[in-house]
Scaffold this motif. Structure first.
Motif, short mmCIF file in Angstrom:
data_model
loop_
_atom_site.label_atom_id
_atom_site.label_comp_id
_atom_site.label_asym_id
_atom_site.label_seq_id
_atom_site.Cartn_x
_atom_site.Cartn_y
_atom_site.Cartn_z
N ASP A 20 22.64 26.29 73.06
CA ASP A 20 23.22 24.21 73.16
C ASP A 20 23.60 23.95 74.54
O ASP A 20 24.63 24.68 75.07
CB ASP A 20 24.32 23.67 72.90
CG ASP A 20 24.73 22.69 72.40
OD1 ASP A 20 24.32 21.39 71.88
OD2 ASP A 20 25.91 22.42 72.71
N ALA A 23 27.00 23.73 75.15
CA ALA A 23 28.46 25.53 75.27
C ALA A 23 27.97 26.47 75.83
O ALA A 23 28.79 26.72 77.21
CB ALA A 23 27.07 25.53 73.56
N LEU A 30 33.29 29.03 82.36
CA LEU A 30 34.81 30.05 82.16
C LEU A 30 33.92 31.99 83.36
O LEU A 30 35.28 32.12 82.83
CB LEU A 30 35.35 30.53 81.31
CG LEU A 30 35.37 29.52 80.19
CD1 LEU A 30 35.30 29.62 78.10
CD2 LEU A 30 36.51 28.86 80.54
N ILE A 59 38.67 36.37 78.03
CA ILE A 59 37.91 35.32 77.05
C ILE A 59 37.81 35.62 75.60
O ILE A 59 36.83 36.90 75.92
CB ILE A 59 36.74 34.56 77.72
CG1 ILE A 59 35.76 35.00 78.06
CG2 ILE A 59 37.51 33.54 79.13
CD1 ILE A 59 34.15 34.20 78.47
N GLY A 60 37.69 34.54 74.69
CA GLY A 60 37.59 34.76 73.35
C GLY A 60 36.04 33.63 73.26
O GLY A 60 36.37 32.59 73.50
N ILE A 61 34.76 34.84 72.86
CA ILE A 61 34.25 34.16 72.71
C ILE A 61 33.10 33.82 71.44
O ILE A 61 33.35 35.72 70.91
CB ILE A 61 32.81 34.25 73.52
CG1 ILE A 61 31.67 33.61 73.78
CG2 ILE A 61 32.63 35.66 73.20
CD1 ILE A 61 30.88 33.08 75.04
N ARG A 62 32.58 33.33 70.85
CA ARG A 62 31.86 33.62 69.40
C ARG A 62 30.78 32.80 69.49
O ARG A 62 29.79 31.63 69.64
CB ARG A 62 32.41 32.98 68.32
CG ARG A 62 31.89 32.91 66.93
CD ARG A 62 33.15 32.58 65.36
NE ARG A 62 32.45 31.32 64.98
CZ ARG A 62 32.97 30.05 64.78
NH1 ARG A 62 34.09 30.46 64.44
NH2 ARG A 62 33.03 28.97 64.74
N GLU A 66 24.35 28.31 68.31
CA GLU A 66 24.36 28.03 69.50
C GLU A 66 24.61 28.84 70.60
O GLU A 66 24.52 27.80 72.07
CB GLU A 66 25.14 26.52 69.00
CG GLU A 66 25.08 25.23 68.22
CD GLU A 66 25.08 26.03 67.07
OE1 GLU A 66 25.78 26.15 66.61
OE2 GLU A 66 24.63 24.87 65.79
N GLY B 312 36.13 28.48 60.79
CA GLY B 312 34.94 28.07 61.32
C GLY B 312 33.88 28.11 59.99
O GLY B 312 33.03 26.94 60.53
N VAL B 417 28.04 20.25 69.10
CA VAL B 417 29.04 21.94 68.70
C VAL B 417 29.41 22.91 69.91
O VAL B 417 28.71 23.04 70.91
CB VAL B 417 27.45 22.25 68.18
CG1 VAL B 417 28.52 24.03 67.49
CG2 VAL B 417 27.04 21.84 67.71
N ILE B 418 30.75 22.87 69.81
CA ILE B 418 31.31 23.88 71.18
C ILE B 418 31.64 24.60 70.27
O ILE B 418 32.13 24.49 69.71
CB ILE B 418 32.09 23.00 71.71
CG1 ILE B 418 31.53 21.53 72.92
CG2 ILE B 418 33.26 24.36 72.72
CD1 ILE B 418 30.35 22.05 73.33
N PRO B 419 30.74 26.10 70.25
CA PRO B 419 31.46 27.14 69.54
C PRO B 419 32.72 27.57 70.16
O PRO B 419 33.00 27.57 71.24
CB PRO B 419 30.55 28.33 70.06
CG PRO B 419 28.91 27.21 70.67
CD PRO B 419 29.26 26.34 70.94
N PHE B 420 33.11 28.99 69.73
CA PHE B 420 34.14 29.05 69.87
C PHE B 420 34.87 29.88 71.36
O PHE B 420 34.15 31.00 71.62
CB PHE B 420 35.05 30.13 69.42
CG PHE B 420 36.44 29.94 69.32
CD1 PHE B 420 37.64 29.70 68.73
CD2 PHE B 420 36.48 31.68 70.09
CE1 PHE B 420 38.98 30.39 69.05
CE2 PHE B 420 38.08 32.41 69.85
CZ PHE B 420 38.84 31.44 69.81
N LEU B 421 35.29 28.89 72.41
CA LEU B 421 35.47 29.11 73.70
C LEU B 421 36.89 29.56 74.31
O LEU B 421 37.12 28.23 73.73
CB LEU B 421 34.90 28.45 74.34
CG LEU B 421 32.92 29.31 75.02
CD1 LEU B 421 32.29 28.65 75.08
CD2 LEU B 421 32.83 30.40 74.98
N ILE B 422 37.58 30.59 74.49
CA ILE B 422 38.82 30.74 75.00
C ILE B 422 39.03 31.27 75.54
O ILE B 422 38.75 32.49 76.17
CB ILE B 422 39.81 30.06 73.22
CG1 ILE B 422 41.47 29.58 73.30
CG2 ILE B 422 40.60 32.33 73.27
CD1 ILE B 422 41.65 29.41 72.79
#
Lengths: 82, 610
Positions: A20, A23, A30, A59-62, A66, B312, B417-422
C-alpha cells in the motif's frame, strides 16, 4: 527473503518495501529506507508485530499483504551493530 | 503573530506546548475540522503571540486526516485556519534524523523558522554530546535546547518567540527527492552535531520484561485491571458525593414556596441536568489522568505492540484497547480517551464500537430485570442462572461492538490500510505541569462542549416528563402524585403513541415510557419503573422486582435486556460522540445502527421466548 524469516537477534539490510502506497511511505518516513541495517529484537506471538532496532531508534511493525519488506541477512560483529 | 508548533510524533511537542502556554490554551474552535488543534497564547510586553499545536507529521505528504490538517495549515490551503506567520519546529536530540528530514521539507515552505531541541539532558546523561552551534550553521535558524519536562530553557524560548528571532532556513542541498536522499543528508548532519552516548541498558532491560510474551502480557493485564478498577470503583465515592450534593440541593428547592412549575424546573430540570453533567467529572478526570500517564511514560506504545495482533482481528489497532476498556465503566470518558489513536479513521471505528461495551449505567437495569424476571435456578447445580445471564449480556455487547468495528472497517472505511507501525519512545517520567494542563484542558473542554449539550437534552426531557403539570394537591399521597404526573406527561403521551412500534417486542406503554425516560441515563429506567409502579409497590408491600414479576413474562424480560445491550440510550454518549467526531453524522449513524440492532435482537428474543 522477507523480514519475517529473519530470526530474533539477527541483523538484516532493507532491500525493498512493497505494498500500500501510504503504508510504504510511512515505513520509510520512520527511517526504514533502502540500505538501512536493522536488528530483529523480538516478535509478538501469533505473527504479531516485529520490533526492529535501527540507529535511529526502535520501531514496531506488522507486515501484511499491504506491507511486504524484502531484506537480506547481514553477518555483523556485535561491535559494528547499532 | 501566529506561530505553528510542528514536529514529528514522540518528540515532546505537547509537553513543550503545555510548558509554553499553560492554562491559557483552549480548543481551537474551527468549523469543519476532524481534529481540534489546541491554541494557546503567550503575552509579552510588545505583542500578543498565538501558538497553535498541530498534529505531528513526518513530511508534507499526509497519511492520515490529522496529518492532512497540519499540512493544509502550513501550506495555507486550509479553509478555516489561516496560514501561520512562522513555524516552531520541535526536534528530539536523541534521535534527530526523522526531525531533520521533516526540516528538509519545511525549509521549502518559505516560512520563518526556529528550532527547539528537546531531551538534550538525556543525551548528556548517557555521555553523549549535542552540538547546537553546528546545527545552527547547518540549518541557518536559531536553535534552543530545552528540558521540557523540567521547564528548563522554556523562558528563553518564550523570549525568543516574541523578540523575533526568526530566520528563513537554508534550504538543504539534497541530490534527488526520494526519502533515501533526504535521510542521507539528514545522517550527514547528525554525524556533525551528535555524538551518541552509551546505549540505554535500563530501557533494554525494562523492554525485556514489558514486551515479554508471558511477563509482558501479565503486566499488561495487571495495568488494565488497575485502570479499570480506578474508573469503575475509585470514582464511585466521588460520584456518590456529587449525587448526594445535588439531591440535597433539590431537597432545598422542593421546600421553597414558589410556583410549582418553576420549582419542578429548578429541581428536576436544571439541577438534575447539571448533576448529570458533573457526575461524569470524577471518571473523566481519573481516566484522562491515567491515559496521559500511560502515554507520556512510554508504556502505551508497548501495550499497543502487545495487543495489536488481537485487536487486528477486528480491524482495530492496539491503542483501541484503552477506549474500549474504559467504556465498560462509561462510554463518555472512554470515547474521550480515543484521542490517543493518531488516525481519524481508526479513531472513528473505535468510537463506533464503544457504546456497545456494557457501561455501569446498564447495570441497575440489568440487575432489576434479571432479579425480577430470570428464574433463580442454577446451571448444573453450580453456576447461578442469573449470573450467567449477566455475564452473557457483557459478552454479547463486547462481541457485537467488535463485530460492528470489523464491518465498518470492511465497508465504510475500506481502503486506507495503515498497518501497525509504531515508534517506541524512551521511558520517562511525565511532567507534572504538562499532566495537569492536559487533564484540566480536557475536563474544561468536556464541560463547555459536551456538557452544554447534555444539559440542553436534560431540560428537554424534563419538559417531556414533567409537563403538563398535574395538580398534586388532589392526589392521595406524594407517591400517587408522582404516578399521576408521569402518566399524564407528554412523555407518556408519546410512549402511548409510539407504543405500537414497540408492541412486537412485548413492550407495553409503561416499558416504552421507561425506555424513553432513560435517555438521560440508562439507570433512569429503574426509577421510572419505580414511579410508575409506586402505588402497587406501596399497596402490596413487596419490592419492585416482585411487582414486575407479577406483571410481565420471562419473554418480555429477555426482550428488554436485549434492547438495552444494543440501544444507544444515552444522550451524553451522543453528545460526546458529536464532540469527538466533529459532526452529528457519526452519532446519527451510530444511533441508527444500534437502534436497528436493538429492535431486531429484542424481536428475535421475544418471538423465540414466547
Amino acid at each position: 527473503m522477507n523480514l519475517e524469516s529473519i530470526p530474533v537477534g539477527e541483523f538484516c539490510r532493507i532491500l525493498d518495501i512493497q505494498g500500500d502506497v501510504l503504508a510504504v511511505r510511512r515505513t520509510k518516513e520512520l527511517g526504514l529506507v533502502h540500505g538501512v541495517v536493522c536488528r530483529v529484537i523480538r516478535k509478538a506471538p501469533f505473527h504479531g508485530p516485529i520490533e526492529l532496532a535501527m540507529t535511529l531508534g526502535n520501531i514496531g511493525i506488522r507486515t501484511s499483504e499491504e506491507l511486504r519488506i524484502e531484506v537480506e541477512p547481514v553477518q555483523l560483529q556485535r561491535s559494528e551493530a547499532a | 503573530m501566529r506561530i505553528a508548533l510542528v514536529g514529528t510524533p514522540n518528540v515532546g511537542k505537547s509537553t513543550l506546548f503545555n510548558e509554553l502556554t499553560g492554562l491559557s490554551q483552549k480548543v481551537g474552535n474551527f468549523p469543519g475540522v476532524t481534529v481540534d488543534p489546541l491554541v494557546g497564547s503567550i503575552s509579552s510586553d510588545n505583542q500578543q503571540l498565538e501558538l497553535i499545536d498541530l498534529p505531528g507529521i513526518y513530511s508534507l505528504d499526509a497519511v492520515s486526516e490529522d496529518e492532512q490538517l497540519t499540512i493544509d495549515v502550513l501550506t495555507g490551503r486550509h479553509k478555516a485556519i489561516s496560514r501561520p506567520d512562522a513555524v516552531l519546529l520541535v526536534m528530539n536530540a536523541q534521535n534527530p534524523e526523522k526531525c531533520l528530514v521533516l526540516f528538509s521539507h519545511l525549509a521549502q515552505l518559505g516560512l520563518p523558522l526556529m528550532v527547539v531541541v528537546t531531551m538534550v539532558d538525556s543525551v548528556k546523561l548517557s555521555g553523549g554530546v549535542f552540538d547546537d552551534i553546528t546545527l545552527f550553521h547547518e540549518l541557518g535558524v536559531n536553535i534552543y535546547p530545552v528540558v521540557g519536562r523540567k521547564g528548563l530553557g522554556v523562558t528563553e524560548v518564550r523570549m525568543a518567540l516574541s523578540n523575533g528571532a526568526w530566520k528563513l532556513p537554508k534550504v538543504p542541498e539534497i541530490e534527488g527527492t526520494s526519502l533515501e536522499d533526504r535521510f542521507a543528508w539528514s545522517r550527514a548532519v547528525v554525524a556533525k552535531v551528535l555524538i551518541s552516548g552509551s546505549a540505554d541498558v535500563l530501557r533494554t532491560r525494562i523492554d525485556g520484561v514489558v514486551l515479554h510474551p508471558v511477563w509482558g502480557t501479565l503486566l499488561f493485564l495487571g495495568v488494565m485491571a488497575f485502570f479499570f478498577q480506578a474508573i469503575f470503583s475509585w470514582a464511585q465515592p466521588m460520584m456518590d458525593g456529587i449525587d448526594t450534593f445535588i439531591a440535597s440541593m433539590q431537597e432545598a428547592v422542593e421546600h421553597q414556596s414558589i410556583n410549582p412549575t418553576l420549582r419542578s424546573f429548578l429541581s428536576k430540570g436544571l439541577l438534575s441536568g447539571v448533576g448529570s453533567v458533573v457526575v461524569f467529572l470524577p471518571q473523566i478526570l481519573l481516566l484522562n489522568l491515567l491515559v496521559v500517564l500511560l502515554e507520556e511514560s512510554g508504556y502505551l506504545a508497548r501495550a499497543a505492540f502487545l495487543v495489536d495482533r488481537a485487536m487486528g482481528l477486528f480491524g482495530l489497532q492496539g491503542r483501541s484497547f484503552i477506549p474500549l476498556l474504559g467504556s465498560f465503566a462509561c462510554a463518555i470518558p472512554g470515547i474521550m480517551s480515543a484521542r490517543i489513536i493518531p488516525s481519524y479513521r481508526d479513531r472513528l471505528v473505535t468510537i463506533m464500537a464503544t457504546p456497545l461495551m456494557t457501561c455501569s449505567a446498564r447495570l441497575p437495569v440489568y440487575a432489576l430485570i434479571i432479579s425480577a424476571l430470570i428464574p433463580a435456578g442454577t446451571i448444573g447445580g453450580v453456576f447461578s442462572l442469573q449470573a450467567a445471564v449477566m455475564a452473557g449480556l457483557y459478552a454479547l455487547g463486547a462481541i457485537s461492538g467488535l463485530l460492528i468495528a470489523l464491518v465498518l472497517k470492511k465497508t465504510m472505511f475500506k481502503g486506507a490500510v495503515i498497518p501497525f507501525l509504531i515508534e517506541f519512545p524512551p521511558y520517562r517520567a511525565p511532567s507534572l505541569k504538562s499532566l495537569w494542563v492536559t487533564v484540566y484542558g480536557r475536563t474544561k473542554d468536556f464541560l463547555t462542549t459536551a456538557g452544554t449539550v447534555i444539559l440542553g437534552f436534560s431540560i428537554a426531557l424534563w419538559i417531556l416528563t414533567e409537563l403538563p403539570q398535574t395538580d398534586r394537591s388532589s392526589a392521595a399521597s406524594a407517591v400517587e402524585a408522582d404516578r399521576v404526573q408521569i402518566e399524564q406527561s407528554y412523555a407518556a403521551a408519546i410512549g402511548k403513541a409510539i407504543q405500537p412500534v414497540f408492541a412486537p417486542l412485548g413492550f407495553d406503554w409503561r416499558i416504552t415510557l421507561g425506555v424513553l425516560s432513560s435517555f438521560t441515563a440508562r439507570e433512569t429506567f429503574v426509577s421510572s419503573m419505580g414511579q410508575i409502579y409506586a402505588a402497587d409497590v406501596q399497596e402490596s408491600d413487596v419490592p419492585l422486582r416482585n411487582v414486575l414479576r407479577s406483571q410481565y413474562p420471562l419473554a418480555v424480560g429477555l426482550s428488554i435486556l436485549a434492547f438495552y445491550v444494543y440501544a444507544l440510550q444515552c444522550i451524553s454518549t451522543i453528545a460526546i460522540m458529536r464532540r469527538e467526531t466533529g459532526s452529528w453524522k457519526w452519532p446519527s449513524i451510530a444511533f441508527a445502527i444500534t437502534f436497528t440492532l436493538a429492535y431486531l435482537a429484542s424481536l428475535t428474543v421475544y418471538i423465540i421466548a414466547s
